[in-house]
Scaffold this active site. Structure first.
Site, mmCIF file in Angstrom:
data_model
loop_
_atom_site.group_PDB
_atom_site.id
_atom_site.type_symbol
_atom_site.label_atom_id
_atom_site.label_comp_id
_atom_site.label_asym_id
_atom_site.label_seq_id
_atom_site.Cartn_x
_atom_site.Cartn_y
_atom_site.Cartn_z
ATOM 1 N N LYS A 20 -14.239 -39.337 -47.712
ATOM 2 C CA LYS A 20 -12.898 -39.658 -48.189
ATOM 3 C C LYS A 20 -12.763 -41.145 -48.552
ATOM 4 O O LYS A 20 -13.615 -41.961 -48.184
ATOM 5 C CB LYS A 20 -11.878 -39.230 -47.134
ATOM 6 C CG LYS A 20 -11.870 -37.696 -46.947
ATOM 7 C CD LYS A 20 -10.827 -37.261 -45.947
ATOM 8 C CE LYS A 20 -10.819 -35.751 -45.797
ATOM 9 N NZ LYS A 20 -9.779 -35.313 -44.853
ATOM 10 N N PHE A 66 2.577 -32.768 -43.642
ATOM 11 C CA PHE A 66 1.640 -33.819 -44.014
ATOM 12 C C PHE A 66 1.121 -33.695 -45.451
ATOM 13 O O PHE A 66 0.396 -34.561 -45.921
ATOM 14 C CB PHE A 66 0.447 -33.842 -43.050
ATOM 15 C CG PHE A 66 -0.346 -32.569 -43.023
ATOM 16 C CD1 PHE A 66 -1.361 -32.338 -43.943
ATOM 17 C CD2 PHE A 66 -0.084 -31.590 -42.078
ATOM 18 C CE1 PHE A 66 -2.100 -31.166 -43.920
ATOM 19 C CE2 PHE A 66 -0.813 -30.411 -42.043
ATOM 20 C CZ PHE A 66 -1.826 -30.199 -42.972
ATOM 21 N N ARG A 114 -16.083 -37.682 -37.321
ATOM 22 C CA ARG A 114 -14.678 -38.098 -37.433
ATOM 23 C C ARG A 114 -14.288 -39.090 -36.340
ATOM 24 O O ARG A 114 -13.463 -39.964 -36.559
ATOM 25 C CB ARG A 114 -13.773 -36.871 -37.414
ATOM 26 C CG ARG A 114 -13.854 -36.102 -38.736
ATOM 27 C CD ARG A 114 -12.958 -34.897 -38.740
ATOM 28 N NE ARG A 114 -12.912 -34.272 -40.041
ATOM 29 C CZ ARG A 114 -12.719 -32.982 -40.225
ATOM 30 N NH1 ARG A 114 -12.553 -32.179 -39.175
ATOM 31 N NH2 ARG A 114 -12.678 -32.486 -41.440
ATOM 32 N N ASN A 124 -9.148 -38.946 -41.554
ATOM 33 C CA ASN A 124 -10.239 -38.573 -40.656
ATOM 34 C C ASN A 124 -11.616 -38.796 -41.267
ATOM 35 O O ASN A 124 -12.619 -38.414 -40.706
ATOM 36 C CB ASN A 124 -10.069 -37.130 -40.171
ATOM 37 C CG ASN A 124 -10.045 -36.131 -41.298
ATOM 38 O OD1 ASN A 124 -10.375 -36.433 -42.435
ATOM 39 N ND2 ASN A 124 -9.641 -34.918 -40.978
ATOM 40 N N HIS A 127 -14.417 -34.480 -45.041
ATOM 41 C CA HIS A 127 -13.925 -33.114 -45.212
ATOM 42 C C HIS A 127 -15.088 -32.147 -45.058
ATOM 43 O O HIS A 127 -16.211 -32.448 -45.457
ATOM 44 C CB HIS A 127 -13.312 -32.939 -46.608
ATOM 45 C CG HIS A 127 -13.040 -31.513 -46.965
ATOM 46 N ND1 HIS A 127 -11.894 -30.865 -46.577
ATOM 47 C CD2 HIS A 127 -13.779 -30.601 -47.653
ATOM 48 C CE1 HIS A 127 -11.932 -29.614 -47.027
ATOM 49 N NE2 HIS A 127 -13.072 -29.437 -47.685
#
Length: 185
Positions: A20, A66, A114, A124, A127
């Site tokens: 990410k 979220f 994570r 986190n 993915h």
């Protein structure tokens, strides 16, 4: 004259891994961990998703509190997407990731990815696909040119083994027994 054949690669299961935006600078380090864990990286792509693409990718999360923050976060910078393959790829990658909440992961799974790279519940770091079917869907989304053939199971798998694998093994083992090489390996 000896013919050198490449070692056959049979990838039993595939999953999607995404580094990410907030940990993109750790790409090489994370990739090294992936490779040392027995995964093969079949495809890799660096891209930046638009908020609309993120909304489509995380469509099953739509309506959750979220969701707007997730799409904003995932579209805030470049990501690295990888198709990982190995035996039990989906479950093994999920195990390596640990809980989706990085704060909880630090307590319950301190060596998970994570826990090491995530910041909080939303950020986190990585993915992973939740199931084989979601992995196929996500891989097609990120890598639309990918060819994903379903793995044969049940009778189809037995038919494949009987038609292609067993005759080849039988012929090879018979030839090996007749030859009786001094050094079989």
């Amino acid at each position: 004259m000896e013919v050198l054949m490449p070692e056959p690669q049979i990838y039993v299961e595939r999953t999607l891994a995404i580094i990410k935006p907030d940990v993109i600078d750790k790409e090489e380090e994370i990739e090294d961990v992936i490779l040392r864990s027995g995964f093969h990286i079949l495809q890799k792509r660096k891209l930046q998703l638009s908020p609309e693409q993120c909304s489509n990718f995380y469509a099953e999360q739509f309506g959750k509190m979220f969701f707007p923050n997730l799409t904003a976060y995932m579209s805030s910078g470049p990501i690295v997407a990888m198709v990982l393959a190995r035996n039990r790829a989906v479950s093994y990658w999920k195990e390596m990731l640990g809980p989706s909440n990085s704060l909880r992961a630090r307590i319950t799974h301190p060596h998970s990815l994570r826990a090491l790279y995530g910041t909080d519940e939303l950020r986190n770091g990585l993915h992973g696909s939740l199931s084989i079917s979601s992995a196929e869907k996500e891989i097609r989304f990120i890598f639309p040119e990918a060819i994903l053939e379903p793995l044969p199971t049940g009778q189809r798998a037995r038919d494949y083994l009987n038609l292609y694998v067993k005759p080849t093994l039988l012929a090879g083992l018979t030839a090996l027994c007749k030859e009786k090489p001094a050094e079989p390996m």
